[in-house]
Design a protein around this motif. Sequence first.
Motif, PDB file in Angstrom:
ATOM      1  N   ASP A 579      45.458  51.610  30.239  1.00 27.59           N
ATOM      2  CA  ASP A 579      45.259  50.160  30.186  1.00 27.59           C
ATOM      3  C   ASP A 579      46.568  49.386  30.289  1.00 27.59           C
ATOM      4  O   ASP A 579      46.550  48.141  30.346  1.00 27.59           O
ATOM      5  CB  ASP A 579      44.562  49.773  28.877  1.00 27.59           C
ATOM      6  N   ILE A 580      47.703  50.079  30.260  1.00 25.40           N
ATOM      7  CA  ILE A 580      48.982  49.349  30.338  1.00 25.40           C
ATOM      8  C   ILE A 580      49.843  49.783  31.530  1.00 25.40           C
ATOM      9  O   ILE A 580      50.676  49.015  31.998  1.00 25.40           O
ATOM     10  CB  ILE A 580      49.798  49.497  29.036  1.00 25.40           C
ATOM     11  N   VAL A 581      49.659  51.024  32.027  1.00 26.33           N
ATOM     12  CA  VAL A 581      50.452  51.491  33.173  1.00 26.33           C
ATOM     13  C   VAL A 581      49.585  52.331  34.106  1.00 26.33           C
ATOM     14  O   VAL A 581      48.549  52.869  33.707  1.00 26.33           O
ATOM     15  CB  VAL A 581      51.670  52.340  32.731  1.00 26.33           C
ATOM     16  N   ALA A 629      53.833  52.125  37.139  1.00 25.83           N
ATOM     17  CA  ALA A 629      53.696  50.713  37.505  1.00 25.83           C
ATOM     18  C   ALA A 629      52.926  50.009  36.399  1.00 25.83           C
ATOM     19  O   ALA A 629      51.891  50.508  35.945  1.00 25.83           O
ATOM     20  CB  ALA A 629      52.957  50.579  38.829  1.00 25.83           C
ATOM     21  N   PRO A 630      53.420  48.873  35.922  1.00 31.38           N
ATOM     22  CA  PRO A 630      52.722  48.174  34.823  1.00 31.38           C
ATOM     23  C   PRO A 630      51.412  47.541  35.284  1.00 31.38           C
ATOM     24  O   PRO A 630      51.253  47.169  36.445  1.00 31.38           O
ATOM     25  CB  PRO A 630      53.731  47.120  34.389  1.00 31.38           C
ATOM     26  N   LYS A 631      50.501  47.430  34.329  1.00 31.82           N
ATOM     27  CA  LYS A 631      49.239  46.728  34.544  1.00 31.82           C
ATOM     28  C   LYS A 631      49.194  45.504  33.628  1.00 31.82           C
ATOM     29  O   LYS A 631      49.993  45.384  32.696  1.00 31.82           O
ATOM     30  CB  LYS A 631      48.052  47.632  34.186  1.00 31.82           C
ATOM     31  N   ILE A 632      48.228  44.616  33.886  1.00 30.68           N
ATOM     32  CA  ILE A 632      47.967  43.571  32.892  1.00 30.68           C
ATOM     33  C   ILE A 632      47.458  44.293  31.657  1.00 30.68           C
ATOM     34  O   ILE A 632      46.441  44.997  31.706  1.00 30.68           O
ATOM     35  CB  ILE A 632      46.920  42.570  33.401  1.00 30.68           C
ATOM     36  N   PRO A 633      48.172  44.210  30.530  1.00 27.64           N
ATOM     37  CA  PRO A 633      47.888  45.101  29.393  1.00 27.64           C
ATOM     38  C   PRO A 633      46.480  44.966  28.833  1.00 27.64           C
ATOM     39  O   PRO A 633      45.920  43.872  28.751  1.00 27.64           O
ATOM     40  CB  PRO A 633      48.933  44.679  28.348  1.00 27.64           C
ATOM     41  N   GLY A 634      45.949  46.134  28.461  1.00 26.62           N
ATOM     42  CA  GLY A 634      44.685  46.181  27.751  1.00 26.62           C
ATOM     43  C   GLY A 634      44.952  46.331  26.267  1.00 26.62           C
ATOM     44  O   GLY A 634      45.685  45.545  25.672  1.00 26.62           O
ATOM     45  N   ARG A 635      44.423  47.413  25.659  1.00 27.42           N
ATOM     46  CA  ARG A 635      44.534  47.560  24.215  1.00 27.42           C
ATOM     47  C   ARG A 635      44.563  49.033  23.829  1.00 27.42           C
ATOM     48  O   ARG A 635      44.006  49.875  24.527  1.00 27.42           O
ATOM     49  CB  ARG A 635      43.333  46.871  23.540  1.00 27.42           C
ATOM     50  N   PHE A 636      45.224  49.336  22.711  1.00 28.29           N
ATOM     51  CA  PHE A 636      45.250  50.694  22.174  1.00 28.29           C
ATOM     52  C   PHE A 636      44.192  50.821  21.071  1.00 28.29           C
ATOM     53  O   PHE A 636      44.015  49.900  20.262  1.00 28.29           O
ATOM     54  CB  PHE A 636      46.625  51.020  21.576  1.00 28.29           C
TER      55      PHE A 636
END
Length: 711
Positions: A579-581, A629-636
């Motif tokens: 969700d983040i990379v 590559a980064p993504k629009i962050p999700g959640r842990f």
Amino acid sequence: MASVGSFLVSGAARCVTRNRFGVRAQSLEGGGSTVLSSESVNGSSSVVVGTQKNHNGGSLVKEEAKGWLLGVEGEKKKKGEAEEGLAALWDDGYGRSSVEDYFAAAKEICRSDGGPPRWFCPVECGPPLKDSPTLLFLPGMDGTGFGLTLHHQALGKVFEVRCLHIPVHDRTPFEGLVKLVGEAVKHEHALSPNKPIYLVGDSFGGCLALAVAARNPAVDLVLILSNPATSFGQSQLQPLFPILEALPDELHVAVPFALSFIMGDPVKMASVNIGNRLPPVQKLEQLSYNLTALLPFLPELANILPRDTLLWKLKLLKSAAAYANSRLHAVKAEVLVLASGKDNMLPSVNEAQRLTGLLSNCKVRVFKDNGHTLLLEDGIGLLTIIRGTSMYRPSPRLDLARDFIPPSMTEFRYAMDQVVGSFRSITGSVFFSTLEDGKIVKGLSGVPEEGPVLYVGYHMLLGFELISLIDEFLSEKGIALRGIAHPELFAPKAESFSTEFSMLDWVKIFGGVPVSASNIFKLLSTKSHVLLYPGGAREALHYKGEEYKLIWPDHPEFVRMAARFGATIVPFGAVGEDDIVEMVLDYHDLMKIPIVNDRIRDINRDSVKFRDDRSGEVASQNLSFPVLAPKIPGRFYYLFGKPIRTKGMENMLKDRESANQMYLQIKSEVENNLNYLIKKREEDPYRNIIDRKMYQIFYPPETDPTPSFKP
């Protein structure tokens, strides 16, 4: 202003202790004791007792050594039983004292400052932990001995702290000071031959520490040198020194004032007690107030360093640097050099590099934003630096498992706010745990309070899950997790990665130890909460398509060890890396690139191998850091399964089949936790960071944490 509250142990056979009624001065030669009322001893002053005069008029090196012996023994009797240990998030007092307290103490001590050099013990240090080593502070050019004012309370928890005071009008030559400190070192070594002795040398004190170490190669010494003056010959101020000698007395009052701005960073000094979590406007207001309050103290330097004393100290610095440099080859001690990047008095960064090449066992940490008076400026505490560089040990050999000091509240806040603050905000981590009846609840209420506990789980890509994991356990449970980490993080060659205080240093601050059976044995035997990833580096550096795949050994490495100590095993899963990379290039892709593949082979060939081929795929050394590559962050998301008790299952020590069955059960539980989280996160309306931030605009997370899915 906090009270200075320090006392001196002088050449006479006396010691002083402070109690709730005042200060007790007691003769150690069989005489009586006198209680001084609190009215007779101002809380902000320093108490000097029994100054002994030398009838021959010389410096009292021998008499002062005797005073050291009697003073230390009296202090040890006074302290009695020390604390057995420190709890996580203990109060280290950093920020409670400021540079104003340093000047207040210096003013009091210089008011009627006669006699020879002598040792004192700051009252703020308090009684240390049982069997703590001794730390001797050797001052810089000021000679006051109060250079550790900001660090007294923290250091006093794990060291027997003694500070050397050199009176303003004392003219003891450098060789005499070396002899004085050497006598103290020899006596302390005779009292506790199996403990190291720490010498913390500030500037001039760094030369003194090196000289003492060169003359005592058989003593176990650890040297902490802050901007050591061994580079005095290359000082940027050398052209000004002849001018100082010719300067009229009436103009000298301006010299120390000017030196204060050259030697230190006033902004850094004034920032010591400003909280990192304050809004920017309040920080600026507090800084302005502190700077205004600090300025009236700067002229006090003229009393600390009057003209004759300043000229004497410059000559003393020259002889000290020459003496220490000529004997560097004889230094066998462990050495840590702290160098300031904005030192306007000495070329400290270059000197640190030079000393690394000349000393046999030397580490360096560079603080690029600090000035010459590093120990009086805002930044990372001295005890934190000592621990982060693996320099703290109360015995002859370093033992990261047993010598661990839990992180203090200051360290926790600094690390979470300054080191990884934005990462915590981006990931918006949510924790769930399982109660004894199998019910899943939000938070960590299902996690055992009492150790030993072994947390066994999935290692996310690059260990992304660790930051939130450590944060949550400390914040909610007050538990410092002891992470079992790859030996490469602790190998000597890791020192070459960075000379700044880095993430590798923080791993040690927060309890990381190299993976080994002996370390797990020690941690479980002391009822610690141990964090174990059976998949290790292979899982954390997995390839494309291996997200949330357990890459574990083929045999149970930890189950029988847990059963031996009756430890509770808690299987857990953590998801969110995808969700983040996004992984662009993995190991196999990088090995197709010329030059890059040669570099990867070299790194893997030289890496520490601690698993044999019988461990299966997890033992593979075909590893490299992926390109992401980064993504629009999700959640842990984290889920801790139902605790598995091993108490009373000692039969597994011999029954391999039973141990293997439990191992497979734990592995299955971790996989179930991962699958549960992957499915349930689809129900979270605030999984995306944009949705979370919109919610937090109306409901601040401090008062209303952002919701998640219902378990």
